[in-house]
Design a protein around this motif. Structure first.
Motif, mmCIF file in Angstrom:
data_model
loop_
_atom_site.group_PDB
_atom_site.id
_atom_site.type_symbol
_atom_site.label_atom_id
_atom_site.label_comp_id
_atom_site.label_asym_id
_atom_site.label_seq_id
_atom_site.Cartn_x
_atom_site.Cartn_y
_atom_site.Cartn_z
ATOM 1 N N THR A 203 0.831 -1.208 0.000
ATOM 2 C CA THR A 203 0.000 0.000 0.000
ATOM 3 C C THR A 203 0.864 1.255 0.000
ATOM 4 O O THR A 203 0.604 2.203 -0.749
ATOM 5 C CB THR A 203 -0.945 0.016 1.225
ATOM 6 N N VAL A 204 1.914 1.260 0.838
ATOM 7 C CA VAL A 204 2.836 2.406 0.902
ATOM 8 C C VAL A 204 3.464 2.629 -0.468
ATOM 9 O O VAL A 204 3.553 3.761 -0.948
ATOM 10 C CB VAL A 204 3.921 2.191 1.991
ATOM 11 N N GLU A 205 3.877 1.529 -1.106
ATOM 12 C CA GLU A 205 4.496 1.600 -2.426
ATOM 13 C C GLU A 205 3.498 2.112 -3.466
ATOM 14 O O GLU A 205 3.768 3.067 -4.192
ATOM 15 C CB GLU A 205 4.997 0.199 -2.818
ATOM 16 N N ASN A 206 2.314 1.505 -3.531
ATOM 17 C CA ASN A 206 1.305 1.854 -4.541
ATOM 18 C C ASN A 206 0.794 3.286 -4.407
ATOM 19 O O ASN A 206 0.508 3.936 -5.396
ATOM 20 C CB ASN A 206 0.119 0.886 -4.473
ATOM 21 N N ARG A 207 0.657 3.766 -3.175
ATOM 22 C CA ARG A 207 0.099 5.105 -2.955
ATOM 23 C C ARG A 207 1.176 6.154 -2.666
ATOM 24 O O ARG A 207 0.844 7.279 -2.292
ATOM 25 C CB ARG A 207 -0.891 5.073 -1.793
ATOM 26 N N SER A 208 2.428 5.782 -2.801
ATOM 27 C CA SER A 208 3.559 6.689 -2.539
ATOM 28 C C SER A 208 3.429 7.373 -1.177
ATOM 29 O O SER A 208 3.427 8.600 -1.074
ATOM 30 C CB SER A 208 3.689 7.734 -3.645
ATOM 31 N N LEU A 209 3.328 6.579 -0.122
ATOM 32 C CA LEU A 209 3.158 7.106 1.228
ATOM 33 C C LEU A 209 4.450 7.053 2.045
ATOM 34 O O LEU A 209 4.412 7.029 3.274
ATOM 35 C CB LEU A 209 2.060 6.310 1.962
ATOM 36 N N HIS A 210 5.592 7.062 1.356
ATOM 37 C CA HIS A 210 6.890 6.980 2.045
ATOM 38 C C HIS A 210 7.125 8.143 2.993
ATOM 39 O O HIS A 210 7.932 8.047 3.902
ATOM 40 C CB HIS A 210 8.037 6.891 1.022
ATOM 41 N N ASP A 211 6.428 9.254 2.757
ATOM 42 C CA ASP A 211 6.609 10.423 3.625
ATOM 43 C C ASP A 211 5.734 10.342 4.882
ATOM 44 O O ASP A 211 5.845 11.179 5.770
ATOM 45 C CB ASP A 211 6.327 11.718 2.855
ATOM 46 N N LEU A 212 4.859 9.325 4.978
ATOM 47 C CA LEU A 212 4.010 9.139 6.159
ATOM 48 C C LEU A 212 4.347 7.859 6.922
ATOM 49 O O LEU A 212 4.352 7.832 8.144
ATOM 50 C CB LEU A 212 2.523 9.062 5.750
ATOM 51 N N ILE A 213 4.580 6.786 6.176
ATOM 52 C CA ILE A 213 4.849 5.480 6.784
ATOM 53 C C ILE A 213 6.259 5.060 6.353
ATOM 54 O O ILE A 213 6.513 4.817 5.183
ATOM 55 C CB ILE A 213 3.788 4.444 6.353
ATOM 56 N N PHE A 214 7.178 5.016 7.351
ATOM 57 C CA PHE A 214 8.598 4.834 7.033
ATOM 58 C C PHE A 214 9.078 3.394 7.128
ATOM 59 O O PHE A 214 9.893 2.955 6.342
ATOM 60 C CB PHE A 214 9.460 5.697 7.971
ATOM 61 N N GLU A 215 8.616 2.688 8.145
ATOM 62 C CA GLU A 215 9.168 1.367 8.409
ATOM 63 C C GLU A 215 8.110 0.494 9.071
ATOM 64 O O GLU A 215 7.328 0.963 9.894
ATOM 65 C CB GLU A 215 10.359 1.519 9.359
ATOM 66 N N ILE A 216 8.096 -0.791 8.704
ATOM 67 C CA ILE A 216 7.150 -1.743 9.283
ATOM 68 C C ILE A 216 7.966 -2.950 9.724
ATOM 69 O O ILE A 216 8.741 -3.494 8.941
ATOM 70 C CB ILE A 216 6.085 -2.148 8.235
ATOM 71 N N LYS A 217 7.807 -3.341 10.988
ATOM 72 C CA LYS A 217 8.615 -4.444 11.523
ATOM 73 C C LYS A 217 7.773 -5.469 12.270
ATOM 74 O O LYS A 217 6.832 -5.111 12.970
ATOM 75 C CB LYS A 217 9.661 -3.915 12.513
ATOM 76 N N VAL A 218 8.162 -6.722 12.112
ATOM 77 C CA VAL A 218 7.659 -7.811 12.944
ATOM 78 C C VAL A 218 8.902 -8.298 13.690
ATOM 79 O O VAL A 218 9.696 -9.062 13.138
ATOM 80 C CB VAL A 218 7.047 -8.949 12.087
ATOM 81 N N PRO A 219 9.140 -7.820 14.925
ATOM 82 C CA PRO A 219 10.372 -8.203 15.637
ATOM 83 C C PRO A 219 10.490 -9.718 15.819
ATOM 84 O O PRO A 219 9.545 -10.378 16.262
ATOM 85 C CB PRO A 219 10.243 -7.495 16.988
ATOM 86 N N MET A 220 11.658 -10.247 15.432
ATOM 87 C CA MET A 220 11.919 -11.692 15.496
ATOM 88 C C MET A 220 13.164 -11.943 16.338
ATOM 89 O O MET A 220 14.028 -11.090 16.452
ATOM 90 C CB MET A 220 12.160 -12.251 14.087
ATOM 91 N N GLU A 221 13.232 -13.151 16.923
ATOM 92 C CA GLU A 221 14.441 -13.567 17.624
ATOM 93 C C GLU A 221 14.708 -15.027 17.285
ATOM 94 O O GLU A 221 13.798 -15.798 16.991
ATOM 95 C CB GLU A 221 14.309 -13.366 19.137
ATOM 96 N N GLU A 222 15.986 -15.387 17.322
ATOM 97 C CA GLU A 222 16.373 -16.759 17.027
ATOM 98 C C GLU A 222 16.285 -17.592 18.291
ATOM 99 O O GLU A 222 16.733 -17.175 19.356
ATOM 100 C CB GLU A 222 17.814 -16.777 16.483
ATOM 101 N N GLN A 223 15.661 -18.775 18.178
ATOM 102 C CA GLN A 223 15.577 -19.694 19.305
ATOM 103 C C GLN A 223 16.029 -21.065 18.844
ATOM 104 O O GLN A 223 15.881 -21.420 17.678
ATOM 105 C CB GLN A 223 14.141 -19.784 19.840
#
Length: 176
Positions: free
Chosen positions: A31-51
């Motif tokens: 959605t950010v890519e298609n609507r060129s919203l880079h100036d509003l939404i910068f980063e999206i993360k799903v924090p992961m850890e190795e187990q």
């Protein structure tokens, strides 16, 4: 809102259906890519850890979500960005009271490992400080050196009647 805050955005926590975290991340990025919203939404993360997981007597490293059911988004909160995220498939809402999302504090972002945020030291060489965490908690000393690149200070702490240099992290001291 300051210009700095405006350009950098804040981290918000989105609640998702369990198991939909990566789908929500992918949908939002599209959605950010298609609507060129880079100036509003910068980063999206799903924090992961190795187990380490043991299965059939074999050990292997697997990636696990640290916060299942949650996605972290660095963004500027506007009606448009709120609407886009709220209406993304798999999103159940923002974390915060009622309909008002509350951004994470720098301390929360740091503690959760979402992003490295340097601590601003409000002390200088020669200042007296109290150690507020670690094995030397409640000891008093004076700052001898500051290492901003490492987020550490060298403090002369009085132990057993003599000054002893100790290297501490910024978050372990408080100016007095």
């Amino acid at each position: 809102m300051s210009d700095l805050e405006n350009t950098q955005g804040k981290w918000y926590v989105i609640h998702t259906y369990s198991g939909y975290e990566n789908k929500v991340k992918a949908n939002l990025e599209k959605t950010v890519e298609n609507r060129s919203l880079h100036d509003l939404i910068f980063e999206i993360k799903v924090p992961m850890e190795e187990q380490i997981e043991e299965k059939n007597g074999r050990r292997k490293a697997v990636l696990r979500k640290i916060y299942p059911g949650y996605v972290m988004v660095k963004m500027i909160m506007t009606d448009e960005s709120w609407y886009i995220i709220r209406n993304t498939r798999g999103v159940t809402g923002f974390v915060g009271p009622g309909s008002k999302p509350i951004p994470l504090t720098d301390e929360e972002v740091r503690a959760m490992g979402v992003e490295y945020i340097p601590i601003k030291l409000d002390a200088e060489i020669g200042d007296n400080v109290r150690v507020i965490s670690g094995p030397l908690e409640n000891f008093i000393g004076s700052i001898e050196e500051i290492y901003p690149d490492k987020q550490k200070v060298k403090v002369l702490v009085s132990m057993f009647g003599r000054d002893t240099p100790v290297e501490l992290e910024y978050h372990q001291i408080q100016k007095i």
